[in-house]
Each structure stands twice: as structure tokens, then as C-alpha cells.
Design a protein around this motif. Structure first.
Motif, mmCIF file in Angstrom:
data_model
loop_
_atom_site.group_PDB
_atom_site.id
_atom_site.type_symbol
_atom_site.label_atom_id
_atom_site.label_comp_id
_atom_site.label_asym_id
_atom_site.label_seq_id
_atom_site.Cartn_x
_atom_site.Cartn_y
_atom_site.Cartn_z
ATOM 1 N N PRO A 1 0.676 -0.353 4.053
ATOM 2 C CA PRO A 1 1.296 -0.897 2.839
ATOM 3 C C PRO A 1 0.629 -0.402 1.547
ATOM 4 C CG PRO A 1 1.098 -2.610 4.485
ATOM 5 C CD PRO A 1 0.369 -1.401 5.025
ATOM 6 N N ALA A 2 -0.653 -0.023 1.649
ATOM 7 C CA ALA A 2 -1.366 0.492 0.478
ATOM 8 C C ALA A 2 -1.102 1.986 0.261
ATOM 9 C CB ALA A 2 -2.861 0.252 0.636
ATOM 10 N N GLY A 3 -0.318 2.610 1.162
ATOM 11 C CA GLY A 3 0.025 4.016 0.995
ATOM 12 C C GLY A 3 -0.886 4.987 1.724
ATOM 13 N N LEU A 4 -1.814 4.496 2.551
ATOM 14 C CA LEU A 4 -2.737 5.352 3.294
ATOM 15 C C LEU A 4 -2.023 5.959 4.498
ATOM 16 C CD1 LEU A 4 -5.711 6.302 3.621
ATOM 17 C CD2 LEU A 4 -6.054 4.258 5.042
ATOM 18 N N PHE A 5 -2.127 7.270 4.663
ATOM 19 C CA PHE A 5 -1.515 7.970 5.796
ATOM 20 C C PHE A 5 -2.147 7.503 7.094
ATOM 21 C CE2 PHE A 5 -1.661 11.590 8.771
ATOM 22 C CZ PHE A 5 -0.291 11.803 8.931
ATOM 23 N N VAL A 6 -1.322 7.270 8.111
ATOM 24 C CA VAL A 6 -1.794 6.842 9.427
ATOM 25 C C VAL A 6 -1.669 8.019 10.396
ATOM 26 C CG1 VAL A 6 -1.469 5.234 11.343
ATOM 27 C CG2 VAL A 6 -1.036 4.477 8.995
ATOM 28 N N PRO A 7 -2.790 8.615 10.823
ATOM 29 C CA PRO A 7 -2.705 9.727 11.780
ATOM 30 C C PRO A 7 -2.308 9.195 13.160
ATOM 31 C CG PRO A 7 -4.999 9.149 11.404
ATOM 32 C CD PRO A 7 -4.174 8.293 10.477
ATOM 33 N N GLN A 8 -1.269 9.792 13.743
ATOM 34 C CA GLN A 8 -0.785 9.355 15.045
ATOM 35 C C GLN A 8 -0.775 10.546 16.002
ATOM 36 O OE1 GLN A 8 2.801 7.506 13.016
ATOM 37 N NE2 GLN A 8 2.590 6.268 14.854
ATOM 38 N N SER A 9 -1.390 10.376 17.157
ATOM 39 C CA SER A 9 -1.484 11.477 18.112
ATOM 40 C C SER A 9 -0.123 11.908 18.633
ATOM 41 C CB SER A 9 -2.390 11.082 19.272
ATOM 42 O OG SER A 9 -1.884 9.931 19.922
ATOM 43 N N GLU A 10 0.844 11.027 18.635
ATOM 44 C CA GLU A 10 2.171 11.359 19.141
ATOM 45 C C GLU A 10 3.127 11.847 18.048
ATOM 46 O OE1 GLU A 10 2.133 7.054 17.959
ATOM 47 O OE2 GLU A 10 0.782 8.339 19.095
ATOM 48 N N GLN A 11 2.651 11.963 16.835
ATOM 49 C CA GLN A 11 3.509 12.343 15.715
ATOM 50 C C GLN A 11 2.987 13.579 14.984
ATOM 51 O OE1 GLN A 11 6.542 10.680 16.080
ATOM 52 N NE2 GLN A 11 6.505 10.430 13.893
ATOM 53 N N ILE A 12 2.398 14.526 15.673
ATOM 54 C CA ILE A 12 1.867 15.711 15.012
ATOM 55 C C ILE A 12 2.914 16.816 15.028
ATOM 56 C CG2 ILE A 12 0.089 17.498 15.008
ATOM 57 C CD1 ILE A 12 -1.701 15.547 16.465
ATOM 58 N N LEU B 1 -8.485 12.510 9.662
ATOM 59 C CA LEU B 1 -9.439 12.318 10.757
ATOM 60 C C LEU B 1 -10.848 12.774 10.383
ATOM 61 C CD1 LEU B 1 -7.175 13.521 13.676
ATOM 62 C CD2 LEU B 1 -7.775 11.155 13.108
ATOM 63 N N ALA B 2 -10.961 13.680 9.425
ATOM 64 C CA ALA B 2 -12.262 14.175 8.967
ATOM 65 C C ALA B 2 -12.833 13.329 7.835
ATOM 66 C CB ALA B 2 -12.134 15.624 8.511
ATOM 67 N N ASN B 3 -12.073 12.369 7.364
ATOM 68 C CA ASN B 3 -12.467 11.554 6.227
ATOM 69 C C ASN B 3 -13.041 10.218 6.718
ATOM 70 O OD1 ASN B 3 -12.663 10.035 3.910
ATOM 71 N ND2 ASN B 3 -10.637 10.588 3.146
ATOM 72 N N ALA B 4 -14.313 9.982 6.422
ATOM 73 C CA ALA B 4 -14.957 8.733 6.837
ATOM 74 C C ALA B 4 -14.325 7.512 6.180
ATOM 75 C CB ALA B 4 -16.452 8.783 6.532
ATOM 76 N N SER C 1 4.278 20.430 9.845
ATOM 77 C CA SER C 1 4.337 20.008 8.441
ATOM 78 C C SER C 1 3.364 18.877 8.098
ATOM 79 C CB SER C 1 5.756 19.609 8.060
ATOM 80 O OG SER C 1 6.176 18.492 8.811
ATOM 81 N N ASN C 2 2.846 18.145 9.086
ATOM 82 C CA ASN C 2 1.887 17.087 8.754
ATOM 83 C C ASN C 2 0.498 17.330 9.350
ATOM 84 O OD1 ASN C 2 1.955 16.271 11.459
ATOM 85 N ND2 ASN C 2 2.804 14.259 11.045
ATOM 86 N N LEU C 3 0.309 18.471 10.026
ATOM 87 C CA LEU C 3 -0.958 18.739 10.700
ATOM 88 C C LEU C 3 -2.149 18.723 9.743
ATOM 89 C CD1 LEU C 3 -2.567 19.375 13.228
ATOM 90 C CD2 LEU C 3 -1.910 21.783 12.968
ATOM 91 N N ARG C 4 -2.008 19.324 8.580
ATOM 92 C CA ARG C 4 -3.127 19.327 7.626
ATOM 93 C C ARG C 4 -3.478 17.910 7.202
ATOM 94 N NH1 ARG C 4 -7.822 21.724 6.413
ATOM 95 N NH2 ARG C 4 -8.491 20.888 4.445
ATOM 96 N N GLN C 5 -2.484 17.098 6.942
ATOM 97 C CA GLN C 5 -2.733 15.717 6.535
ATOM 98 C C GLN C 5 -3.403 14.939 7.677
ATOM 99 O OE1 GLN C 5 0.775 13.665 5.158
ATOM 100 N NE2 GLN C 5 -0.426 12.235 3.961
#
Length: 104
Positions: free
Chosen positions: A33-44, A56-59, A47-51
Motif C-alpha cells: 500500500p505504501a508503493g514498495l515493489f514486492v519481489p515475487q519468485s513466480e512473477q519474474i 533483493l539487493a536492498n537491505a 521487464s521487471n528483472l532489474r527491479q
């Protein structure tokens, strides 16, 4: 998705194998809801791989999101630190460079 791809996927339609029915569709990217991207293993997808790898690299990405992805990691060659309690991707730029296709 582009019309050409959507047309092909729609023409394939549902695929039934044994007792399972598969519907070839790509979901949209999820955000909190705050707009933070949610990385999903089943949704790669490309076009979204970089995101995905950046998150995943961001603590600062919530540990629960990174842990869930780590447990279902589909990215070959992914190198993690801090796993399994606090996985942080170490080679995001090797997986998907910030400028895809640029000469290294």
C-alpha cells in the motif's frame, strides 16, 4: 502486454493436463500500500528483472519479502549473503545490468 503476445496467449487458452488446469497469464507487479515493489519468485519477466534484483539487493526491502523470495529462488547463479535469516542478493548487476545490452 503487447497485443501480439496477448493474442497468442489468448489463443492457447486453458491447458488441461491430468487433473490440473493451467491458464497462461502473466500477473501484474505487486506493490505494498505504501508503493514498495514486492519481489515475487513466480512473477519474474525480463521487464521487471532489474527491479526484482535491485529490491533483493536492498537491505531496506523488508526481510520477510527477501526471505520468501530466497526460499523459492528461481534465479540461477544468484549469490546471497546473510542467508537464511536475512538474505541479501550480492550479484544483482551480474544477473541484470542496470543498462541491459550495454557494452561491459
Amino acid at each position: 502486454m503487447p497485443d501480439q503476445i496477448t493474442s497468442v496467449v489468448n489463443q492457447i487458452g486453458k491447458v488441461k493436463i491430468a487433473d490440473a488446469t493451467y491458464i497462461p497469464k502473466l500477473g501484474c507487479d505487486n506493490h505494498t500500500p505504501a508503493g514498495l515493489f514486492v519481489p515475487q519468485s513466480e512473477q519474474i519477466i525480463l521487464s521487471n528483472l532489474r527491479q526484482v534484483v535491485e529490491s533483493l539487493a536492498n537491505a531496506a526491502t523488508p526481510v520477510q519479502m527477501r526471505t520468501r523470495f530466497y526460499e523459492n529462488n528461481p534465479i540461477p547463479g544468484a549469490i546471497w549473503a546473510g542467508h537464511p535469516q536475512n538474505p541479501i542478493l550480492q550479484n544483482a548487476d551480474k544477473i541484470m545490468p542496470a543498462v541491459y545490452g550495454a557494452q561491459q
